[in-house]
Design a protein around this motif. Structure first.
Motif, short mmCIF file in Angstrom:
data_model
loop_
_atom_site.label_atom_id
_atom_site.label_comp_id
_atom_site.label_asym_id
_atom_site.label_seq_id
_atom_site.Cartn_x
_atom_site.Cartn_y
_atom_site.Cartn_z
N GLN A 1 0.86 -1.18 0.00
CA GLN A 1 0.00 0.00 0.00
C GLN A 1 0.90 1.23 0.00
OE1 GLN A 1 -2.10 -0.80 3.63
NE2 GLN A 1 -0.58 0.21 4.92
N ARG A 2 0.35 2.33 -0.47
CA ARG A 2 1.18 3.53 -0.51
C ARG A 2 1.45 4.04 0.90
NH1 ARG A 2 2.52 8.59 -0.84
NH2 ARG A 2 3.41 9.45 -2.76
N PRO A 3 2.71 4.27 1.24
CA PRO A 3 3.03 4.82 2.56
C PRO A 3 2.39 6.19 2.76
CG PRO A 3 5.00 3.96 1.49
CD PRO A 3 3.92 3.97 0.46
N LYS A 4 2.28 6.60 4.02
CA LYS A 4 1.76 7.94 4.32
C LYS A 4 2.66 9.01 3.73
CE LYS A 4 -0.35 6.68 8.77
NZ LYS A 4 -0.32 6.91 10.25
N MET A 5 3.95 8.75 3.71
CA MET A 5 4.90 9.74 3.22
C MET A 5 6.09 9.04 2.58
SD MET A 5 5.04 13.07 3.02
CE MET A 5 3.66 13.34 4.14
N VAL A 6 6.41 9.43 1.35
CA VAL A 6 7.57 8.88 0.64
C VAL A 6 8.54 10.02 0.37
CG1 VAL A 6 8.39 7.71 -1.43
CG2 VAL A 6 6.14 7.12 -0.48
N ALA A 7 9.76 9.86 0.86
CA ALA A 7 10.81 10.85 0.64
C ALA A 7 11.89 10.26 -0.26
CB ALA A 7 11.43 11.29 1.96
N LEU A 8 12.53 11.12 -1.04
CA LEU A 8 13.54 10.66 -1.98
C LEU A 8 14.73 11.60 -1.99
CD1 LEU A 8 13.06 9.20 -5.50
CD2 LEU A 8 14.45 11.27 -5.29
N ASP A 9 15.91 11.01 -2.04
CA ASP A 9 17.15 11.76 -2.22
C ASP A 9 17.73 11.36 -3.57
OD1 ASP A 9 19.41 13.29 -1.87
OD2 ASP A 9 20.41 11.87 -0.55
N THR A 10 18.32 12.29 -4.26
CA THR A 10 18.96 11.98 -5.54
C THR A 10 20.17 12.89 -5.70
OG1 THR A 10 18.56 11.58 -7.89
CG2 THR A 10 17.59 13.58 -6.94
N MET A 11 20.80 12.84 -6.88
CA MET A 11 22.00 13.66 -7.08
C MET A 11 22.10 14.07 -8.55
SD MET A 11 24.91 10.65 -6.88
CE MET A 11 26.26 11.82 -7.02
N ASN A 12 23.01 15.01 -8.82
CA ASN A 12 23.13 15.53 -10.18
C ASN A 12 23.54 14.46 -11.19
OD1 ASN A 12 25.74 15.29 -9.19
ND2 ASN A 12 26.12 17.50 -9.16
N PHE A 13 24.23 13.41 -10.75
CA PHE A 13 24.63 12.35 -11.68
C PHE A 13 23.41 11.72 -12.34
CE2 PHE A 13 25.51 7.82 -12.51
CZ PHE A 13 26.55 7.95 -13.42
N TRP A 14 22.35 11.45 -11.55
CA TRP A 14 21.15 10.84 -12.13
C TRP A 14 20.40 11.83 -13.02
CZ3 TRP A 14 22.51 6.28 -11.74
CH2 TRP A 14 23.05 5.74 -10.56
N MET A 15 20.54 13.11 -12.73
CA MET A 15 19.95 14.13 -13.61
C MET A 15 20.66 14.15 -14.96
SD MET A 15 19.51 17.17 -10.79
CE MET A 15 18.90 16.75 -9.14
N ASP A 16 21.96 13.80 -14.95
CA ASP A 16 22.75 13.77 -16.19
C ASP A 16 22.46 12.53 -17.03
OD1 ASP A 16 24.06 16.16 -15.60
OD2 ASP A 16 25.70 15.16 -14.55
N VAL A 17 22.36 11.36 -16.37
CA VAL A 17 22.33 10.11 -17.12
C VAL A 17 20.98 9.39 -17.13
CG1 VAL A 17 24.78 9.79 -16.64
CG2 VAL A 17 23.10 8.63 -15.21
#
Length: 304
Positions: A139-155
């Motif tokens: 089931q969908r959690p009450k709150m989903v947080a995500l961390d990412t970085m510029n590398f994934w924005m590039d590729v």
């Protein structure tokens, strides 16, 4: 289970102007979970390690109330390894070695008990892995947080944009916010990133504090001055762990409580930099946390 964190559990080699720590325990999920453990008593990690990862460290995670059922151990392989050297000002670093090892073909499988977690923290991994984990939730959690970085924005920008449509909170630094939005003004960047999906945006500014954006609401918190910075590694992840740990424990999703979570997040980040690796987090007490929270109150309170 209250909180599940997906991310790296690693071995680091860290060099700063204050010294060096070889074979140090690191990884985003490690810092996040150890930080969150100061607030929430029901959480689990999803990650992968090799046979070289100390069994004593896994046992210590369990001793702090962190389930390791979701950590895959590949005895014949090596753990994810990162080596870095910080510049004199501690704000910049050079990556010397990145060995993916077991992380190269990591395909996380969530234990059944994790799939009903109320809060989910997706640490910095490929967007495909983050989406895969989301799809495994019962089931969908009450709150989903995500961390990412510029590398994934590039590729992997298209995959990242797909994941962003399914989360609630995005945690990135100011450089990443500007790259993702293609907008220099952080206020304007927040407006554009909200349109990508996240209801909340946290922009971390290191020694200059952090911003919390939600629709037309904005909260800004300074960073607490730390007299003796030893190692900045993991400070951002420790911040994220403090935020999600406090939020999941209080189970209050009001904007006012988000602001309180930001204070505790900043407090945890300020402790992290005071020693190499997890050193300071391992000795931290609840009394020390509350004392530093009060320092934040004094720092930001004023009358006109």
């Amino acid at each position: 289970m209250k909180l599940v964190t997906v991310g790296t559990v690693a071995i680091d080699d860290i060099e700063t102007p204050r010294g060096r720590a070889a074979n140090a325990i690191g990884g985003a999920a490690t810092y996040i979970s150890r930080s969150a453990a100061n607030f929430v008593d029901s959480q689990g990690i999803v990650s992968v390690v090799g046979g070289d990862f100390p069994k004593s460290e896994l046992a210590e995670l369990e001793a702090n109330g962190i389930s390791i059922e979701g950590i895959e151990v590949r005895e014949e392989e090596k753990s994810f390894f990162w080596a870095g050297r910080y510049h004199t000002n501690m704000n910049q670093r050079d990556t010397l070695i990145t060995d993916l090892n077991v992380l190269a073909d990591f395909n996380p499988i969530l234990p059944e008990s994790y799939r009903r977690a109320e809060y989910l923290m997706l640490g910095n991994l490929t967007p495909e892995i983050q989406l895969n984990v989301l799809n495994q939730m019962n089931q969908r959690p009450k709150m989903v947080a995500l961390d990412t970085m510029n590398f994934w924005m590039d590729v992997a920008l298209d995959s990242l944009l797909t994941v962003l449509r399914h989360i609630d909170i995005l945690m990135i630094n100011e450089e990443e916010a500007r790259q993702l939005s293609r907008e220099y003004s952080l206020s304007r960047a927040a407006e554009l990133i909200h349109q990508m999906g996240p209801k909340y945006l946290i922009i971390k500014k290191g020694e200059h504090g952090a911003f919390l954006f939600h629709e037309r609401e904005l909260f800004s918190i300074p960073a607490l001055p730390v007299a003796d910075v030893i190692d900045p590694t993991g400070a951002g992840d420790t911040f994220a762990g403090g935020f999600m740990g406090y939020l999941s424990d209080s189970d209050d999703l009001s904007f006012d409580n988000f602001k309180r979570a930001m204070v505790y997040a900043s407090v945890m980040g300020s402790f992290c930099v005071e020693d190499f690796s997890l050193g300071r987090l391992k000795t931290l007490t609840s009394a020390e946390i509350e004392e530093r929270v009060q320092q934040f109150v004094q720092l930001t309170q004023f009358q006109i």
